[in-house]
Design an enzyme around this catalytic site. Structure first.
Site, short mmCIF file in Angstrom:
data_model
loop_
_atom_site.label_atom_id
_atom_site.label_comp_id
_atom_site.label_asym_id
_atom_site.label_seq_id
_atom_site.Cartn_x
_atom_site.Cartn_y
_atom_site.Cartn_z
N SER A 267 15.44 -2.75 2.81
CA SER A 267 15.31 -4.15 2.07
C SER A 267 15.68 -3.73 0.66
O SER A 267 16.35 -2.69 0.27
CB SER A 267 13.54 -4.27 1.48
N ASP A 268 16.65 -4.55 0.19
CA ASP A 268 16.59 -5.04 -0.79
C ASP A 268 15.05 -5.19 -1.79
O ASP A 268 14.26 -4.86 -0.97
CB ASP A 268 16.84 -6.66 -1.78
N TRP A 269 16.00 -4.49 -3.12
CA TRP A 269 14.14 -4.42 -3.92
C TRP A 269 13.60 -5.03 -3.87
O TRP A 269 13.74 -6.01 -4.65
CB TRP A 269 14.96 -3.69 -5.12
N GLY A 270 12.12 -4.94 -3.02
CA GLY A 270 11.25 -5.56 -3.60
C GLY A 270 11.42 -6.97 -2.55
O GLY A 270 10.57 -7.86 -2.60
#
Length: 868
Positions: A267-270
């Site tokens: 995942s991208d961060w968050g």
């Protein structure tokens, strides 16, 4: 036309799902295909299976889940397997160098790499970056970038990627990946997919049709997969109603099934929003592991969507064990895939992303374990030579009335803030979020710290000193009278101007990542006009994140030359001087179109929404982006661009001749892929959650509170939470929201366009035509010609031309060299949504060859492949 028959899987209608409704069909809970036709992947997969089979449930979860933001030394860090001596994975930005460290290089941006149109330089840049990431003890480089592709010219992160043309981006991302991974570092292709602007990036619902997805935005990711990329980062936005990181069409159906991706999706961060939705839809690694939201937002019981929450979901049977085993197998397969040859060892991280001090807390978020955290390893090697070469050879000479190359004029005026040394040093502005001094990269997480920065003013001053050239310099963009005064005093005036962009967590003058318009910043347009009014040897140099409206300078008789230098990295000034004085031939070609107005592009940046909480954006323009729009009748207009895609001038002239086309005989070999994968295996101990002691075995260890690190994400469960009826936040989906197919580990049907090798059906990449053209240097100096091949697919729904080949060739005066291109089946095909496959239409097709998209010197109709 020969369409291929295909019946979509029974529980989903592909064509319906790709219009207005969220895609919730679960066409394939995909697993790593086995066996693989690629020996390197198969060997790595076998090693991964052996490793994963020895892990416990919590050890597996540890390798899938980040330990939390600022919880460890790296931007992203997974948990470890101490029992086997396996340290967690260290992940670090970014696409042009190692972020947040010292004694590492700041390379030219991705768009500059693309502007060289040189596969050799692009590969070498990837190799050098991989060398530096490995030298710092990093496992995964968070780059290269193919999303944003560059749908809108204002897109904040376009510069991190390569070009709005999917073919050029596909070649560039593939060569970069091969370079990075050849040095024992896993590359991460990002941001997958449709992350095309910074406004609303975390909430926008992008609506796109199947054909546009395949022919434009998915295209370069297919090249990334075919190049063997080890990881892919899913993006923040929604795709047709569902977040990209929990979107089964995007992750399972397209990436893992159709493209045959064998690595892992992070995942991208968050960008992860739930436990089950992400796990059952194809996510394999959660970053940064904890919940990156405001403190007041609802928090899941474990402070993480995975970690203990994932362990709990597996124990309860909500996430099948085979899916967890698949996650870890993919992660470890990528690890073993790059750790071969001389790179079997694995250096530990020798830095902290959170400080460049020698000592500090090992766990910053909790301020725990003070120790030596930075060894200040110098990993730069001799990479400055390559950086300077790429800076020079990516410089695009847009206009030249004969003034260049310079032969040391008697006096030289350097004008503008963008030429100068940043007054506080090159790293004075966090994340490079300012324009005080020369701009050599954009801003945001795609940046790196400069070890040094050679400004244009410094480089030009040194050159002037060496050749007794009288040197004038002024730093202000706003004191136009002073600028005119020194410009009028000099034989040649070089005026610098900039426009930057970046990520939306920082803003410059109201530009929240995306640019508000296509004008130059800091009074740059007025400065250029003022200087040109008083000096008839005015040279304009632009450092921008993409096109700007510059037609007034192109038309101005006193503007003798215009150069686009992009974001050239630490050797900015030296690379520019090399081109200005003819030490290096200007082979740069524009990787995008320069429109005369913002409206001329036919697309809009969405800055407002009827419902800001649920913004929706339709990509109505389809495949008609950048030059595909400008050059297609009925769409854009050729005369609404100042400079077209692929444009770039040089210091000599070339003649094109003898275009020949050879048709290959194996065109009939294409067949849709059939068959199935093996059933999903369960590796190691089979977890039976009905046994009470199994649950107890996965709780926090005895005495845990005495050594627990606050804010650190752990894989163990809390029995109080386990026995509660709650599952995450109120908005998180529960197991009842998913059809049985979401957890089905049975053998999966292979898709027609898929295959047993990476990138899709192997026969898509077979060569159907070979095209040869002769290039003669008719000038007086050795030069580099970037020969470009464009293809017309015919038919009313296609762009007029599509880039399908390029080669940079060095030719001496009066020398003639042949240049050869190969056209593959994929190059000639359109996507058929009904058949879910690529097909070659019966429309007449033609090839065009020349030095730019509008300067096409030779053309021929392609011989017919077959008769009806």
């Amino acid at each position: 036309m020969r369409p291929l028959s295909f019946t979509p899987l029974a529980w989903v209608s592909i064509t319906t799902a790709l219009t207005e409704t969220p895609f919730l069909g679960f066409p394939s809970p995909w697993i790593s295909p086995s066996p693989s036709d690629d020996p390197a992947w198969q060997i790595a997969h076998d090693q991964a299976v052996e490793f994963v089979s020895r892990l416990t449930l919590t050890e597996k979860v540890n390798l899938t889940t980040g330990t939390g933001w600022e919880a460890d030394r790296c931007i992203g860090k997974t948990g470890s397997v101490p029992r086997l001596g396996f340290e967690g994975f260290c992940l670090m930005d970014g696409p042009l160098g190692v972020r947040y460290v010292d004694k590492a290089s700041a390379f030219p941006a991705g768009m500059n790499a693309a502007a060289t149109f040189s596969k050799r330089l692009i590969r070498a840049r990837g190799e050098s970056m991989g060398h530096e990431f490995r030298g710092k003890g990093i496992d995964v480089q968070l780059g290269p970038v193919a999303g944003a592709l560059g749908r809108t010219p204002q897109g904040g992160r376009n510069w991190e990627g390569f070009s709005p043309d999917p073919y050029l981006t596909g070649v560039a991302i593939a060569e970069t990946i091969k370079g990075i991974q050849s040095r024992g570092v896993i590359a991460c292709a990002k941001h997958y997919v449709l992350n095309e602007q910074e406004h609303f990036r975390g909430s926008v619902d992008v609506r796109i049709d199947d054909r546009t997805m395949h022919e434009l935005y998915l295209w370069p990711f297919a090249d990334a997969v075919r190049a063997g990329v080890g990881s892919v980062m899913c993006s923040y936005n929604k795709v047709n109603g569902t977040y990209a990181c929990e979107n089964e069409w995007v992750q399972n159906y397209l990436l893992k099934n159709e493209l045959g991706f064998r690595g892992f999706v992070m995942s991208d961060w968050g960008a992860q929003h739930s436990t089950l939705g992400s796990a059952l839809s194809g996510l394999d690694m959660a970053m940064p592991g904890d919940i990156m939201g405001p403190p007041t937002s609802p928090q899941p019981p474990y402070g993480s969507h995975w970690g203990g929450a994932l362990t709990q979901a597996v124990l309860k049977g909500e996430v099948p064990q085979w899916r967890l085993d698949d996650m870890v197998t993919r992660i470890m397969t990528s690890y073993f895939r790059v750790h071969t040859g001389e790179y079997t060892s694995r250096p530990e991280p020798n830095f902290s992303a959170w400080t460049q001090n020698t000592t500090g807390p090992l766990y910053k978020a909790s301020n725990r374990t003070w120790t030596t955290i930075n060894l200040h390893e110098d990993v730069q090697s001799n990479h400055s030579l390559l950086i300077r070469e790429v800076a020079a050879k990516s410089t695009v000479l847009l206009k030249n009335n004969g003034i260049l190359p310079l032969s040391h004029p008697s006096s030289l005026a350097v004008i503008g803030n963008d030429a100068q040394d940043p007054p506080g040093g090159p790293n004075a502005c966090p994340e490079r979020a300012c324009i005080t001094g020369t701009v050599a990269m954009g801003y945001g997480s795609g940046t790196a710290d400069f070890p040094y920065l050679i400004s244009p003013a410094t480089a030009l001053f040194h050159r002037s000193q060496e050749h007794n050239v009288t040197f004038f310099n002024t730093t202000s963009n706003w004191d136009l009278s002073h600028a005119q005064s020194i410009a009028a005093s000099a034989q040649v005036a070089i005026v610098f101007a900039a426009a930057t962009s970046g990520e939306n967590f920082v803003s410059i003058d109201g530009n929240a990542g995306d640019r508000n318009n296509l004008t130059l910043w800091d009074n740059g347009d007025a400065l250029i006009k003022a200087v040109a009014a008083v000096n008839n040897n005015t040279i304009v140099v632009l450092h921008t994140s993409g096109p700007v409206i510059i037609d007034y300078a192109e038309q101005h008789p006193n503007v003798s030359a215009i150069l686009w230098a992009g974001f050239p990295g630490q050797e900015s000034g030296n690379g520019l001087v090399d081109v200005l004085f003819g030490d290096v031939y200007p082979q740069g070609r524009s990787p995008f179109t320069w429109g005369k107005s913002l409206e001329s592009y036919g697309v809009e940046l969405m800055t407002t929404a009827a419902d800001p909480r649920n913004p929706r954006q339709k990509f109505d323009e389809g495949v008609f982006v950048d030059y595909r729009w400008f050059l297609t009748p009925g769409k854009g207009r050729v005369d609404s661009a100042t400079y077209h895609f692929g444009h770039g001038l040089g210091y000599t002239s070339f003649e094109y001749s003898s275009l020949t086309i050879s048709k290959h005989d194996d065109w009939e070999g294409y067949e849709p892929t059939t068959g199935t994968t093996d059933p999903a295996p369960v590796l190691g101990e089979v977890v039976d959650s009905e046994e009470e002691e199994v649950v107890e075995r996965h709780t926090f260890p005895e005495g845990f509170d005495s050594w627990r690190i606050p804010r650190y994400v752990y894989p163990w469960i809390n029995t109080t939470i386990y026995n509660s009826s709650e599952n995450g936040t109120a908005k998180s989906p529960s197991i009842g929201d998913f059809p049985p197919e979401a957890r089905d580990g049975a053998a999966q049907e292979l898709l027609p366009a898929g295959g047993r090798k990476e990138g899709g059906n192997e026969r898509l990449y077979e060569v159907l035509y070979t095209i040869t053209v002769n290039i003669k240097n008719t000038g007086k100096v050795e030069g580099v010609e970037v020969v470009q091949l464009y293809l017309s697919l015919g038919g009313p729904s296609n762009p007029s031309i599509l880039l399908r080949g390029f080669e940079d060739v060095t030719v001496s005066p009066n020398e003639t060299k042949p240049v050869t291109f190969n056209l593959t089946r994929r190059d000639l095909s359109n996507w058929n949504t009904q058949a879910q496959n690529w097909e070659i239409s019966d429309h007449e097709k033609a090839v065009f060859v020349g030095p730019s998209s509008v300067d096409l010197r030779l053309n021929q109709t392609l011989p017919t492949l077959y008769t009806a």
